[in-house]
Scaffold this active site. Structure first.
Site, mmCIF file in Angstrom:
data_model
loop_
_atom_site.group_PDB
_atom_site.id
_atom_site.type_symbol
_atom_site.label_atom_id
_atom_site.label_comp_id
_atom_site.label_asym_id
_atom_site.label_seq_id
_atom_site.Cartn_x
_atom_site.Cartn_y
_atom_site.Cartn_z
ATOM 1 N N CYS A 1 57.514 9.830 39.575
ATOM 2 C CA CYS A 1 57.608 8.370 39.404
ATOM 3 C C CYS A 1 59.021 7.866 39.141
ATOM 4 C CB CYS A 1 56.652 7.904 38.296
ATOM 5 S SG CYS A 1 57.298 8.184 36.637
ATOM 6 N N HIS B 1 55.487 25.901 20.413
ATOM 7 C CA HIS B 1 56.415 24.770 20.488
ATOM 8 C C HIS B 1 56.853 24.449 21.911
ATOM 9 C CE1 HIS B 1 57.537 25.542 15.964
ATOM 10 N NE2 HIS B 1 56.394 24.908 16.114
HETATM 11 P P1 OAD Z 1 64.837 30.000 11.853
HETATM 12 O O1 OAD Z 1 66.207 29.821 12.399
HETATM 13 O O2 OAD Z 1 64.360 29.042 10.830
HETATM 14 O O3 OAD Z 1 64.707 31.454 11.193
HETATM 15 C C1 OAD Z 1 65.151 32.605 11.860
HETATM 16 C C2 OAD Z 1 64.781 33.794 11.005
HETATM 17 O O4 OAD Z 1 65.123 34.948 11.719
HETATM 18 C C3 OAD Z 1 65.494 33.854 9.654
HETATM 19 O O5 OAD Z 1 64.542 34.147 8.645
HETATM 20 C C4 OAD Z 1 66.476 35.029 9.820
HETATM 21 O O6 OAD Z 1 66.656 35.767 8.611
HETATM 22 C C5 OAD Z 1 65.769 35.872 10.848
HETATM 23 N N1 OAD Z 1 66.647 36.678 11.707
HETATM 24 C C6 OAD Z 1 67.857 36.369 12.223
HETATM 25 N N2 OAD Z 1 68.324 37.353 13.002
HETATM 26 C C7 OAD Z 1 67.388 38.330 12.986
HETATM 27 C C8 OAD Z 1 67.280 39.623 13.593
HETATM 28 N N3 OAD Z 1 68.244 40.110 14.400
HETATM 29 N N4 OAD Z 1 66.176 40.342 13.344
HETATM 30 C C9 OAD Z 1 65.182 39.881 12.527
HETATM 31 N N5 OAD Z 1 65.228 38.674 11.932
HETATM 32 C C10 OAD Z 1 66.314 37.909 12.157
HETATM 33 O O7 OAD Z 1 63.848 30.102 13.110
HETATM 34 P P2 OAD Z 1 62.278 29.842 13.172
HETATM 35 O O8 OAD Z 1 61.592 30.396 11.981
HETATM 36 O O9 OAD Z 1 61.841 30.304 14.499
HETATM 37 O O10 OAD Z 1 60.949 24.277 15.794
HETATM 38 O O11 OAD Z 1 62.218 28.279 13.125
HETATM 39 C C11 OAD Z 1 60.982 27.656 13.230
HETATM 40 C C12 OAD Z 1 61.106 26.384 14.001
HETATM 41 O O12 OAD Z 1 62.101 25.542 13.423
HETATM 42 C C13 OAD Z 1 61.562 26.532 15.430
HETATM 43 O O13 OAD Z 1 60.524 26.868 16.318
HETATM 44 C C14 OAD Z 1 62.069 25.172 15.741
HETATM 45 C C15 OAD Z 1 62.882 24.982 14.501
HETATM 46 O O14 OAD Z 1 63.235 23.742 14.205
HETATM 47 C C16 OAD Z 1 60.965 23.204 16.585
HETATM 48 O O15 OAD Z 1 61.895 22.967 17.329
HETATM 49 C C17 OAD Z 1 59.734 22.351 16.472
#
Ligand code: OAD
Length: 243
Positions: free
Chosen positions: A149, A118
């Site tokens: 620019c 991303h």
């Molecule tokens: P999310 O915020 O959707 O999910 C975070 C995950 O991390 C959840 O499943 C939590 O349970 C877990 N979590 C939280 N704290 C933790 C810890 N200390 N140890 C282990 N797990 C933990 O984040 P992403 O899956 O990264 O995209 O989200 C995917 C995408 O959605 C991001 O890259 C972003 C967002 O919108 C874009 O901006 C395109």
């Protein structure tokens, strides 16, 4: 045999490990996840700001959000989960790190050749000439301009509705297809196409280990789920602890 022992045994046997991380891996560095508690910015869902439409409608607001995130990340540092993955690279024949995160904490911890699905918060891209510039480490004005620019620049991250960088995507697909183990850490596994890499790796024959606070849609394909904080579980897993 405990799940941690089984996971350690899989790791010890693996020739190529593909790690796929999400916001949860940086949570213990003080960076809020998107979908968990603390995910709102000024009462707004970040997902409503991370779109080309939001930027077209109000670039000042979107830049305020990204400047806040840039400052937060600049003050943060890698946590034991990031460091465990650096250590893992020295313990397995081949390691690929694929991340959905834009915070560069894997690289600051010492991981190399990180595939950023991303983009990242450090770079900006011109809305007119499309020049990409690394402006990491410098505070940006409320409406930053292109050095080349003079037009408005935007964060060089992938927003909802936009395509992932093709070369990075192909490299990530290739990594999960040649891996014998996919280690999924701290992602809700609901955002596609990134989340699809887990099933792709599984179909290609990799075992899947999930590390998360709680089960997610990735838990189905996962052979082993290790539930708790990544900063506590990963160091133990990498050290080969068995209980
Ligand atoms: P999310 O915020 O959707 O999910 C975070 C995950 O991390 C959840 O499943 C939590 O349970 C877990 N979590 C939280 N704290 C933790 C810890 N200390 N140890 C282990 N797990 C933990 O984040 P992403 O899956 O990264 O995209 O989200 C995917 C995408 O959605 C991001 O890259 C972003 C967002 O919108 C874009 O901006 C395109």
């Amino acid at each position: 045999m405990s799940d941690l022992s089984r996971a350690s045994a899989l790791l010890a046997r693996a020739g190529h490990v593909a790690v796929m991380t999400g916001a949860g891996v940086s949570a213990e560095s003080g960076i809020p996840t998107f979908r968990g508690p603390g995910g709102l910015w000024r009462g707004r869902d970040p997902m409503t700001l991370a779109t080309p439409e939001a930027f077209a409608a109000d670039p000042g607001l979107v830049w305020e959000f990204y400047n806040w995130r840039r400052a937060l990340v600049a003050r943060a540092g890698p946590n034991p989960a990031h460091l465990a993955l650096v250590e893992l690279a020295s313990r397995v024949p081949r390691l690929s790190v694929i991340t959905q995160n834009v915070d560069r904490l894997h690289q600051r911890a010492g991981s190399r050749d990180v595939l950023e699905l991303h983009g990242n918060l450090g770079e900006v891209r011109c809305t007119r000439c499309r020049a990409v510039d690394d402006r990491w480490g410098e505070p940006l004005p409320p409406l930053p301009r292109c050095d080349a620019c003079g037009a408005l620049v935007r964060p060089a991250v992938v927003w909802f509705g936009e395509s992932l960088p093709r070369d990075v995507w192909l490299a990530a697909e290739s990594a999960v297809c040649s891996a014998d183990l996919v280690l999924v850490v701290g992602t809700s596994a609901v955002v596609y196409p990134a989340a699809g890499l887990i099933a792709t790796g599984r179909r290609a024959g990799a075992a899947v280990i999930e590390v998360n606070l709680e089960p997610t849609p990735a838990s189905g394909p996962a052979d082993i789920g290790l539930y708790g904080k990544a900063g506590e579980i990963l160091p133990r897993l990498v050290a080969g602890e068995s209980t």
